[in-house]
Write a protein that holds these residues in place. Sequence first.
Motif, short mmCIF file in Angstrom:
data_model
loop_
_atom_site.label_atom_id
_atom_site.label_comp_id
_atom_site.label_asym_id
_atom_site.label_seq_id
_atom_site.Cartn_x
_atom_site.Cartn_y
_atom_site.Cartn_z
N LYS A 192 -42.16 -11.62 36.09
CA LYS A 192 -40.53 -10.83 35.94
C LYS A 192 -40.29 -10.40 37.15
O LYS A 192 -41.15 -10.01 38.02
CB LYS A 192 -41.08 -9.67 34.78
CG LYS A 192 -42.21 -8.69 35.27
CD LYS A 192 -42.30 -7.49 34.05
CE LYS A 192 -43.00 -8.21 32.72
NZ LYS A 192 -42.99 -7.31 31.74
N PRO A 193 -39.11 -10.24 37.51
CA PRO A 193 -38.55 -9.20 38.66
C PRO A 193 -39.37 -7.89 38.38
O PRO A 193 -39.27 -7.26 37.31
CB PRO A 193 -37.00 -9.27 38.40
CG PRO A 193 -36.72 -10.51 37.37
CD PRO A 193 -37.99 -10.55 36.26
N SER A 203 -40.31 -14.86 32.50
CA SER A 203 -40.76 -16.41 31.78
C SER A 203 -42.28 -16.28 31.72
O SER A 203 -42.91 -15.37 32.30
CB SER A 203 -40.44 -17.54 32.71
OG SER A 203 -40.47 -17.27 33.86
N LYS A 204 -42.82 -17.28 30.77
CA LYS A 204 -44.32 -17.33 30.58
C LYS A 204 -44.76 -18.64 31.13
O LYS A 204 -44.04 -19.55 31.38
CB LYS A 204 -44.62 -17.42 29.17
CG LYS A 204 -45.91 -17.50 28.76
CD LYS A 204 -45.93 -17.52 27.22
CE LYS A 204 -47.50 -17.61 26.78
NZ LYS A 204 -47.31 -17.71 25.13
N LEU A 208 -50.17 -23.85 36.88
CA LEU A 208 -49.88 -23.37 38.31
C LEU A 208 -48.34 -24.06 38.60
O LEU A 208 -47.74 -23.24 39.46
CB LEU A 208 -50.74 -24.21 39.35
CG LEU A 208 -50.62 -23.72 40.78
CD1 LEU A 208 -50.92 -22.36 40.95
CD2 LEU A 208 -51.82 -24.51 41.56
N GLU A 209 -48.13 -25.16 38.02
CA GLU A 209 -46.77 -25.72 38.27
C GLU A 209 -45.80 -24.61 37.52
O GLU A 209 -44.51 -24.24 38.12
CB GLU A 209 -46.63 -27.13 37.68
CG GLU A 209 -45.30 -27.66 37.81
CD GLU A 209 -45.18 -29.11 37.14
OE1 GLU A 209 -44.05 -29.49 37.07
OE2 GLU A 209 -46.19 -29.42 36.63
N GLN A 210 -45.90 -24.30 36.19
CA GLN A 210 -45.13 -23.17 35.75
C GLN A 210 -44.86 -21.84 36.25
O GLN A 210 -44.02 -21.36 36.40
CB GLN A 210 -45.68 -23.20 34.16
CG GLN A 210 -45.38 -24.39 33.29
CD GLN A 210 -45.71 -24.06 31.75
OE1 GLN A 210 -46.30 -22.99 31.37
NE2 GLN A 210 -45.84 -25.11 31.03
N LEU A 211 -46.10 -21.62 36.74
CA LEU A 211 -46.06 -20.36 37.58
C LEU A 211 -45.27 -20.36 38.72
O LEU A 211 -44.39 -19.45 39.04
CB LEU A 211 -47.67 -19.81 38.16
CG LEU A 211 -47.85 -18.88 38.93
CD1 LEU A 211 -47.33 -17.39 38.12
CD2 LEU A 211 -49.08 -18.91 39.57
N PHE A 266 -39.90 -11.03 23.91
CA PHE A 266 -38.75 -9.88 23.66
C PHE A 266 -37.70 -10.24 24.67
O PHE A 266 -37.74 -9.35 25.62
CB PHE A 266 -39.38 -8.65 23.21
CG PHE A 266 -38.07 -7.71 22.81
CD1 PHE A 266 -36.95 -8.08 22.09
CD2 PHE A 266 -38.21 -6.32 23.26
CE1 PHE A 266 -36.35 -7.14 21.68
CE2 PHE A 266 -37.41 -5.50 22.68
CZ PHE A 266 -36.21 -5.66 22.02
N ASP A 267 -37.19 -11.37 24.76
CA ASP A 267 -36.26 -11.75 25.98
C ASP A 267 -34.86 -11.22 25.72
O ASP A 267 -34.52 -10.70 24.85
CB ASP A 267 -36.35 -13.22 26.43
CG ASP A 267 -35.72 -14.00 25.01
OD1 ASP A 267 -35.25 -13.57 24.05
OD2 ASP A 267 -35.89 -15.33 25.19
N PHE A 268 -33.91 -11.49 26.76
CA PHE A 268 -32.74 -10.95 26.56
C PHE A 268 -31.74 -11.44 25.47
O PHE A 268 -31.28 -10.69 24.94
CB PHE A 268 -31.89 -11.45 28.10
CG PHE A 268 -30.56 -11.01 27.98
CD1 PHE A 268 -30.10 -9.74 28.47
CD2 PHE A 268 -29.32 -11.81 27.66
CE1 PHE A 268 -28.88 -9.19 28.55
CE2 PHE A 268 -28.09 -11.14 27.76
CZ PHE A 268 -27.71 -10.19 28.27
#
Length: 369
Positions: A192-193, A203-204, A208-211, A266-268
Amino acid sequence: MSEQHKPRPRVAVVFGGRNSEHAVSILGAGSVLGVIDRSKYDVVPIGIAQDGRWVLASGEQRYEIESGELPAVDAASATLALTSGGGSLVAYDPGSIPLELGQVDVVFPVMHGPFAEDGTIQGLLEMAGVRYVGSGVLASSVGMDKGYMKLVLAAAGLPVGPYVTIRDRDWRTDRGRVLKEVQELGWPVFVKPARAGSSQGISKAANLEQLEQAIEFAREHDPKVLVEAAVTGREIECAVLESPGDEAPRASLPGEVLVHGDHEFFDFEAKYIGDDMSLSVPADIPQETAEELRAMAVRAFEALGCEGLARVDFFYTPDRRLIVNEINTMPGFTAMSVAPQLWAATGVSYAELVDRLIQLALGRSPGLR
């Protein structure tokens, strides 16, 4: 002067701002403007446009989501300047003589995110000698920066989950080391920012690629990023309200956030678009856990030196531990936002909450305290 002819306090409700939470702020301001007692206060609605201009909101200003379109500050209204030494507002309308709007007794900044909730507007109002609702500069800044917030909470003896803070220079110059540190948290992680809210830019990542993709996505909102180890547990939230005088802050009943549909967290969209979240108040947890959680919420409030109100978010784990996730010094503030709902369930209506916050601000002296 008799009470009958005593002028009403002038309250400037300020909303909008130069960040991605511009629309969320407007939604909250619309709710505040809808319940504030006009027989008790003289109300001035002021928007900050996305280009930074302060404007006196006109009757054309929209405060709701319409046909899926988020509201924005109507920048066509008269531009304002806030002067120091008493907080006078002057409207500058092109082609006309400036209109003196008189003294502002208190500002209610219904604002979120950078250049607003992060101590920026609080510092401006401090310099102008104007009272305002909510926390001061330091508490607002620390509460906005999730990395420093966790440092302060941990120093106060409150439990926080494992995390890694990624600074801009480290990501650009030493990416390998950063990724190694994050991998040591285990998978999955939440990215997260560091200085954003309303669940934007989160995001989740499960590998490593998703990270790397998640970090780049968060950096679109903030060059400083926080990566947290996933905590298995229920999301329980508690609101805290400053008490008048020397009384201790008061905590609301805790409530559990329930996310429905296809949202993993719990996203936007779950918060503001559609009906994908609900709040169960009081949360279905043991009484002793609820009391411990409320006490911890007050400790978090005081650890940061908060004023006015805050919302403290927890995880309640399967082994019955409480972990502080974060504290919000100016939480979402529509009538249906979590903090107002928690207070309504505790016996403080939305209109009463707005009035209490204004009265608390009016009772504070400008300057150091």
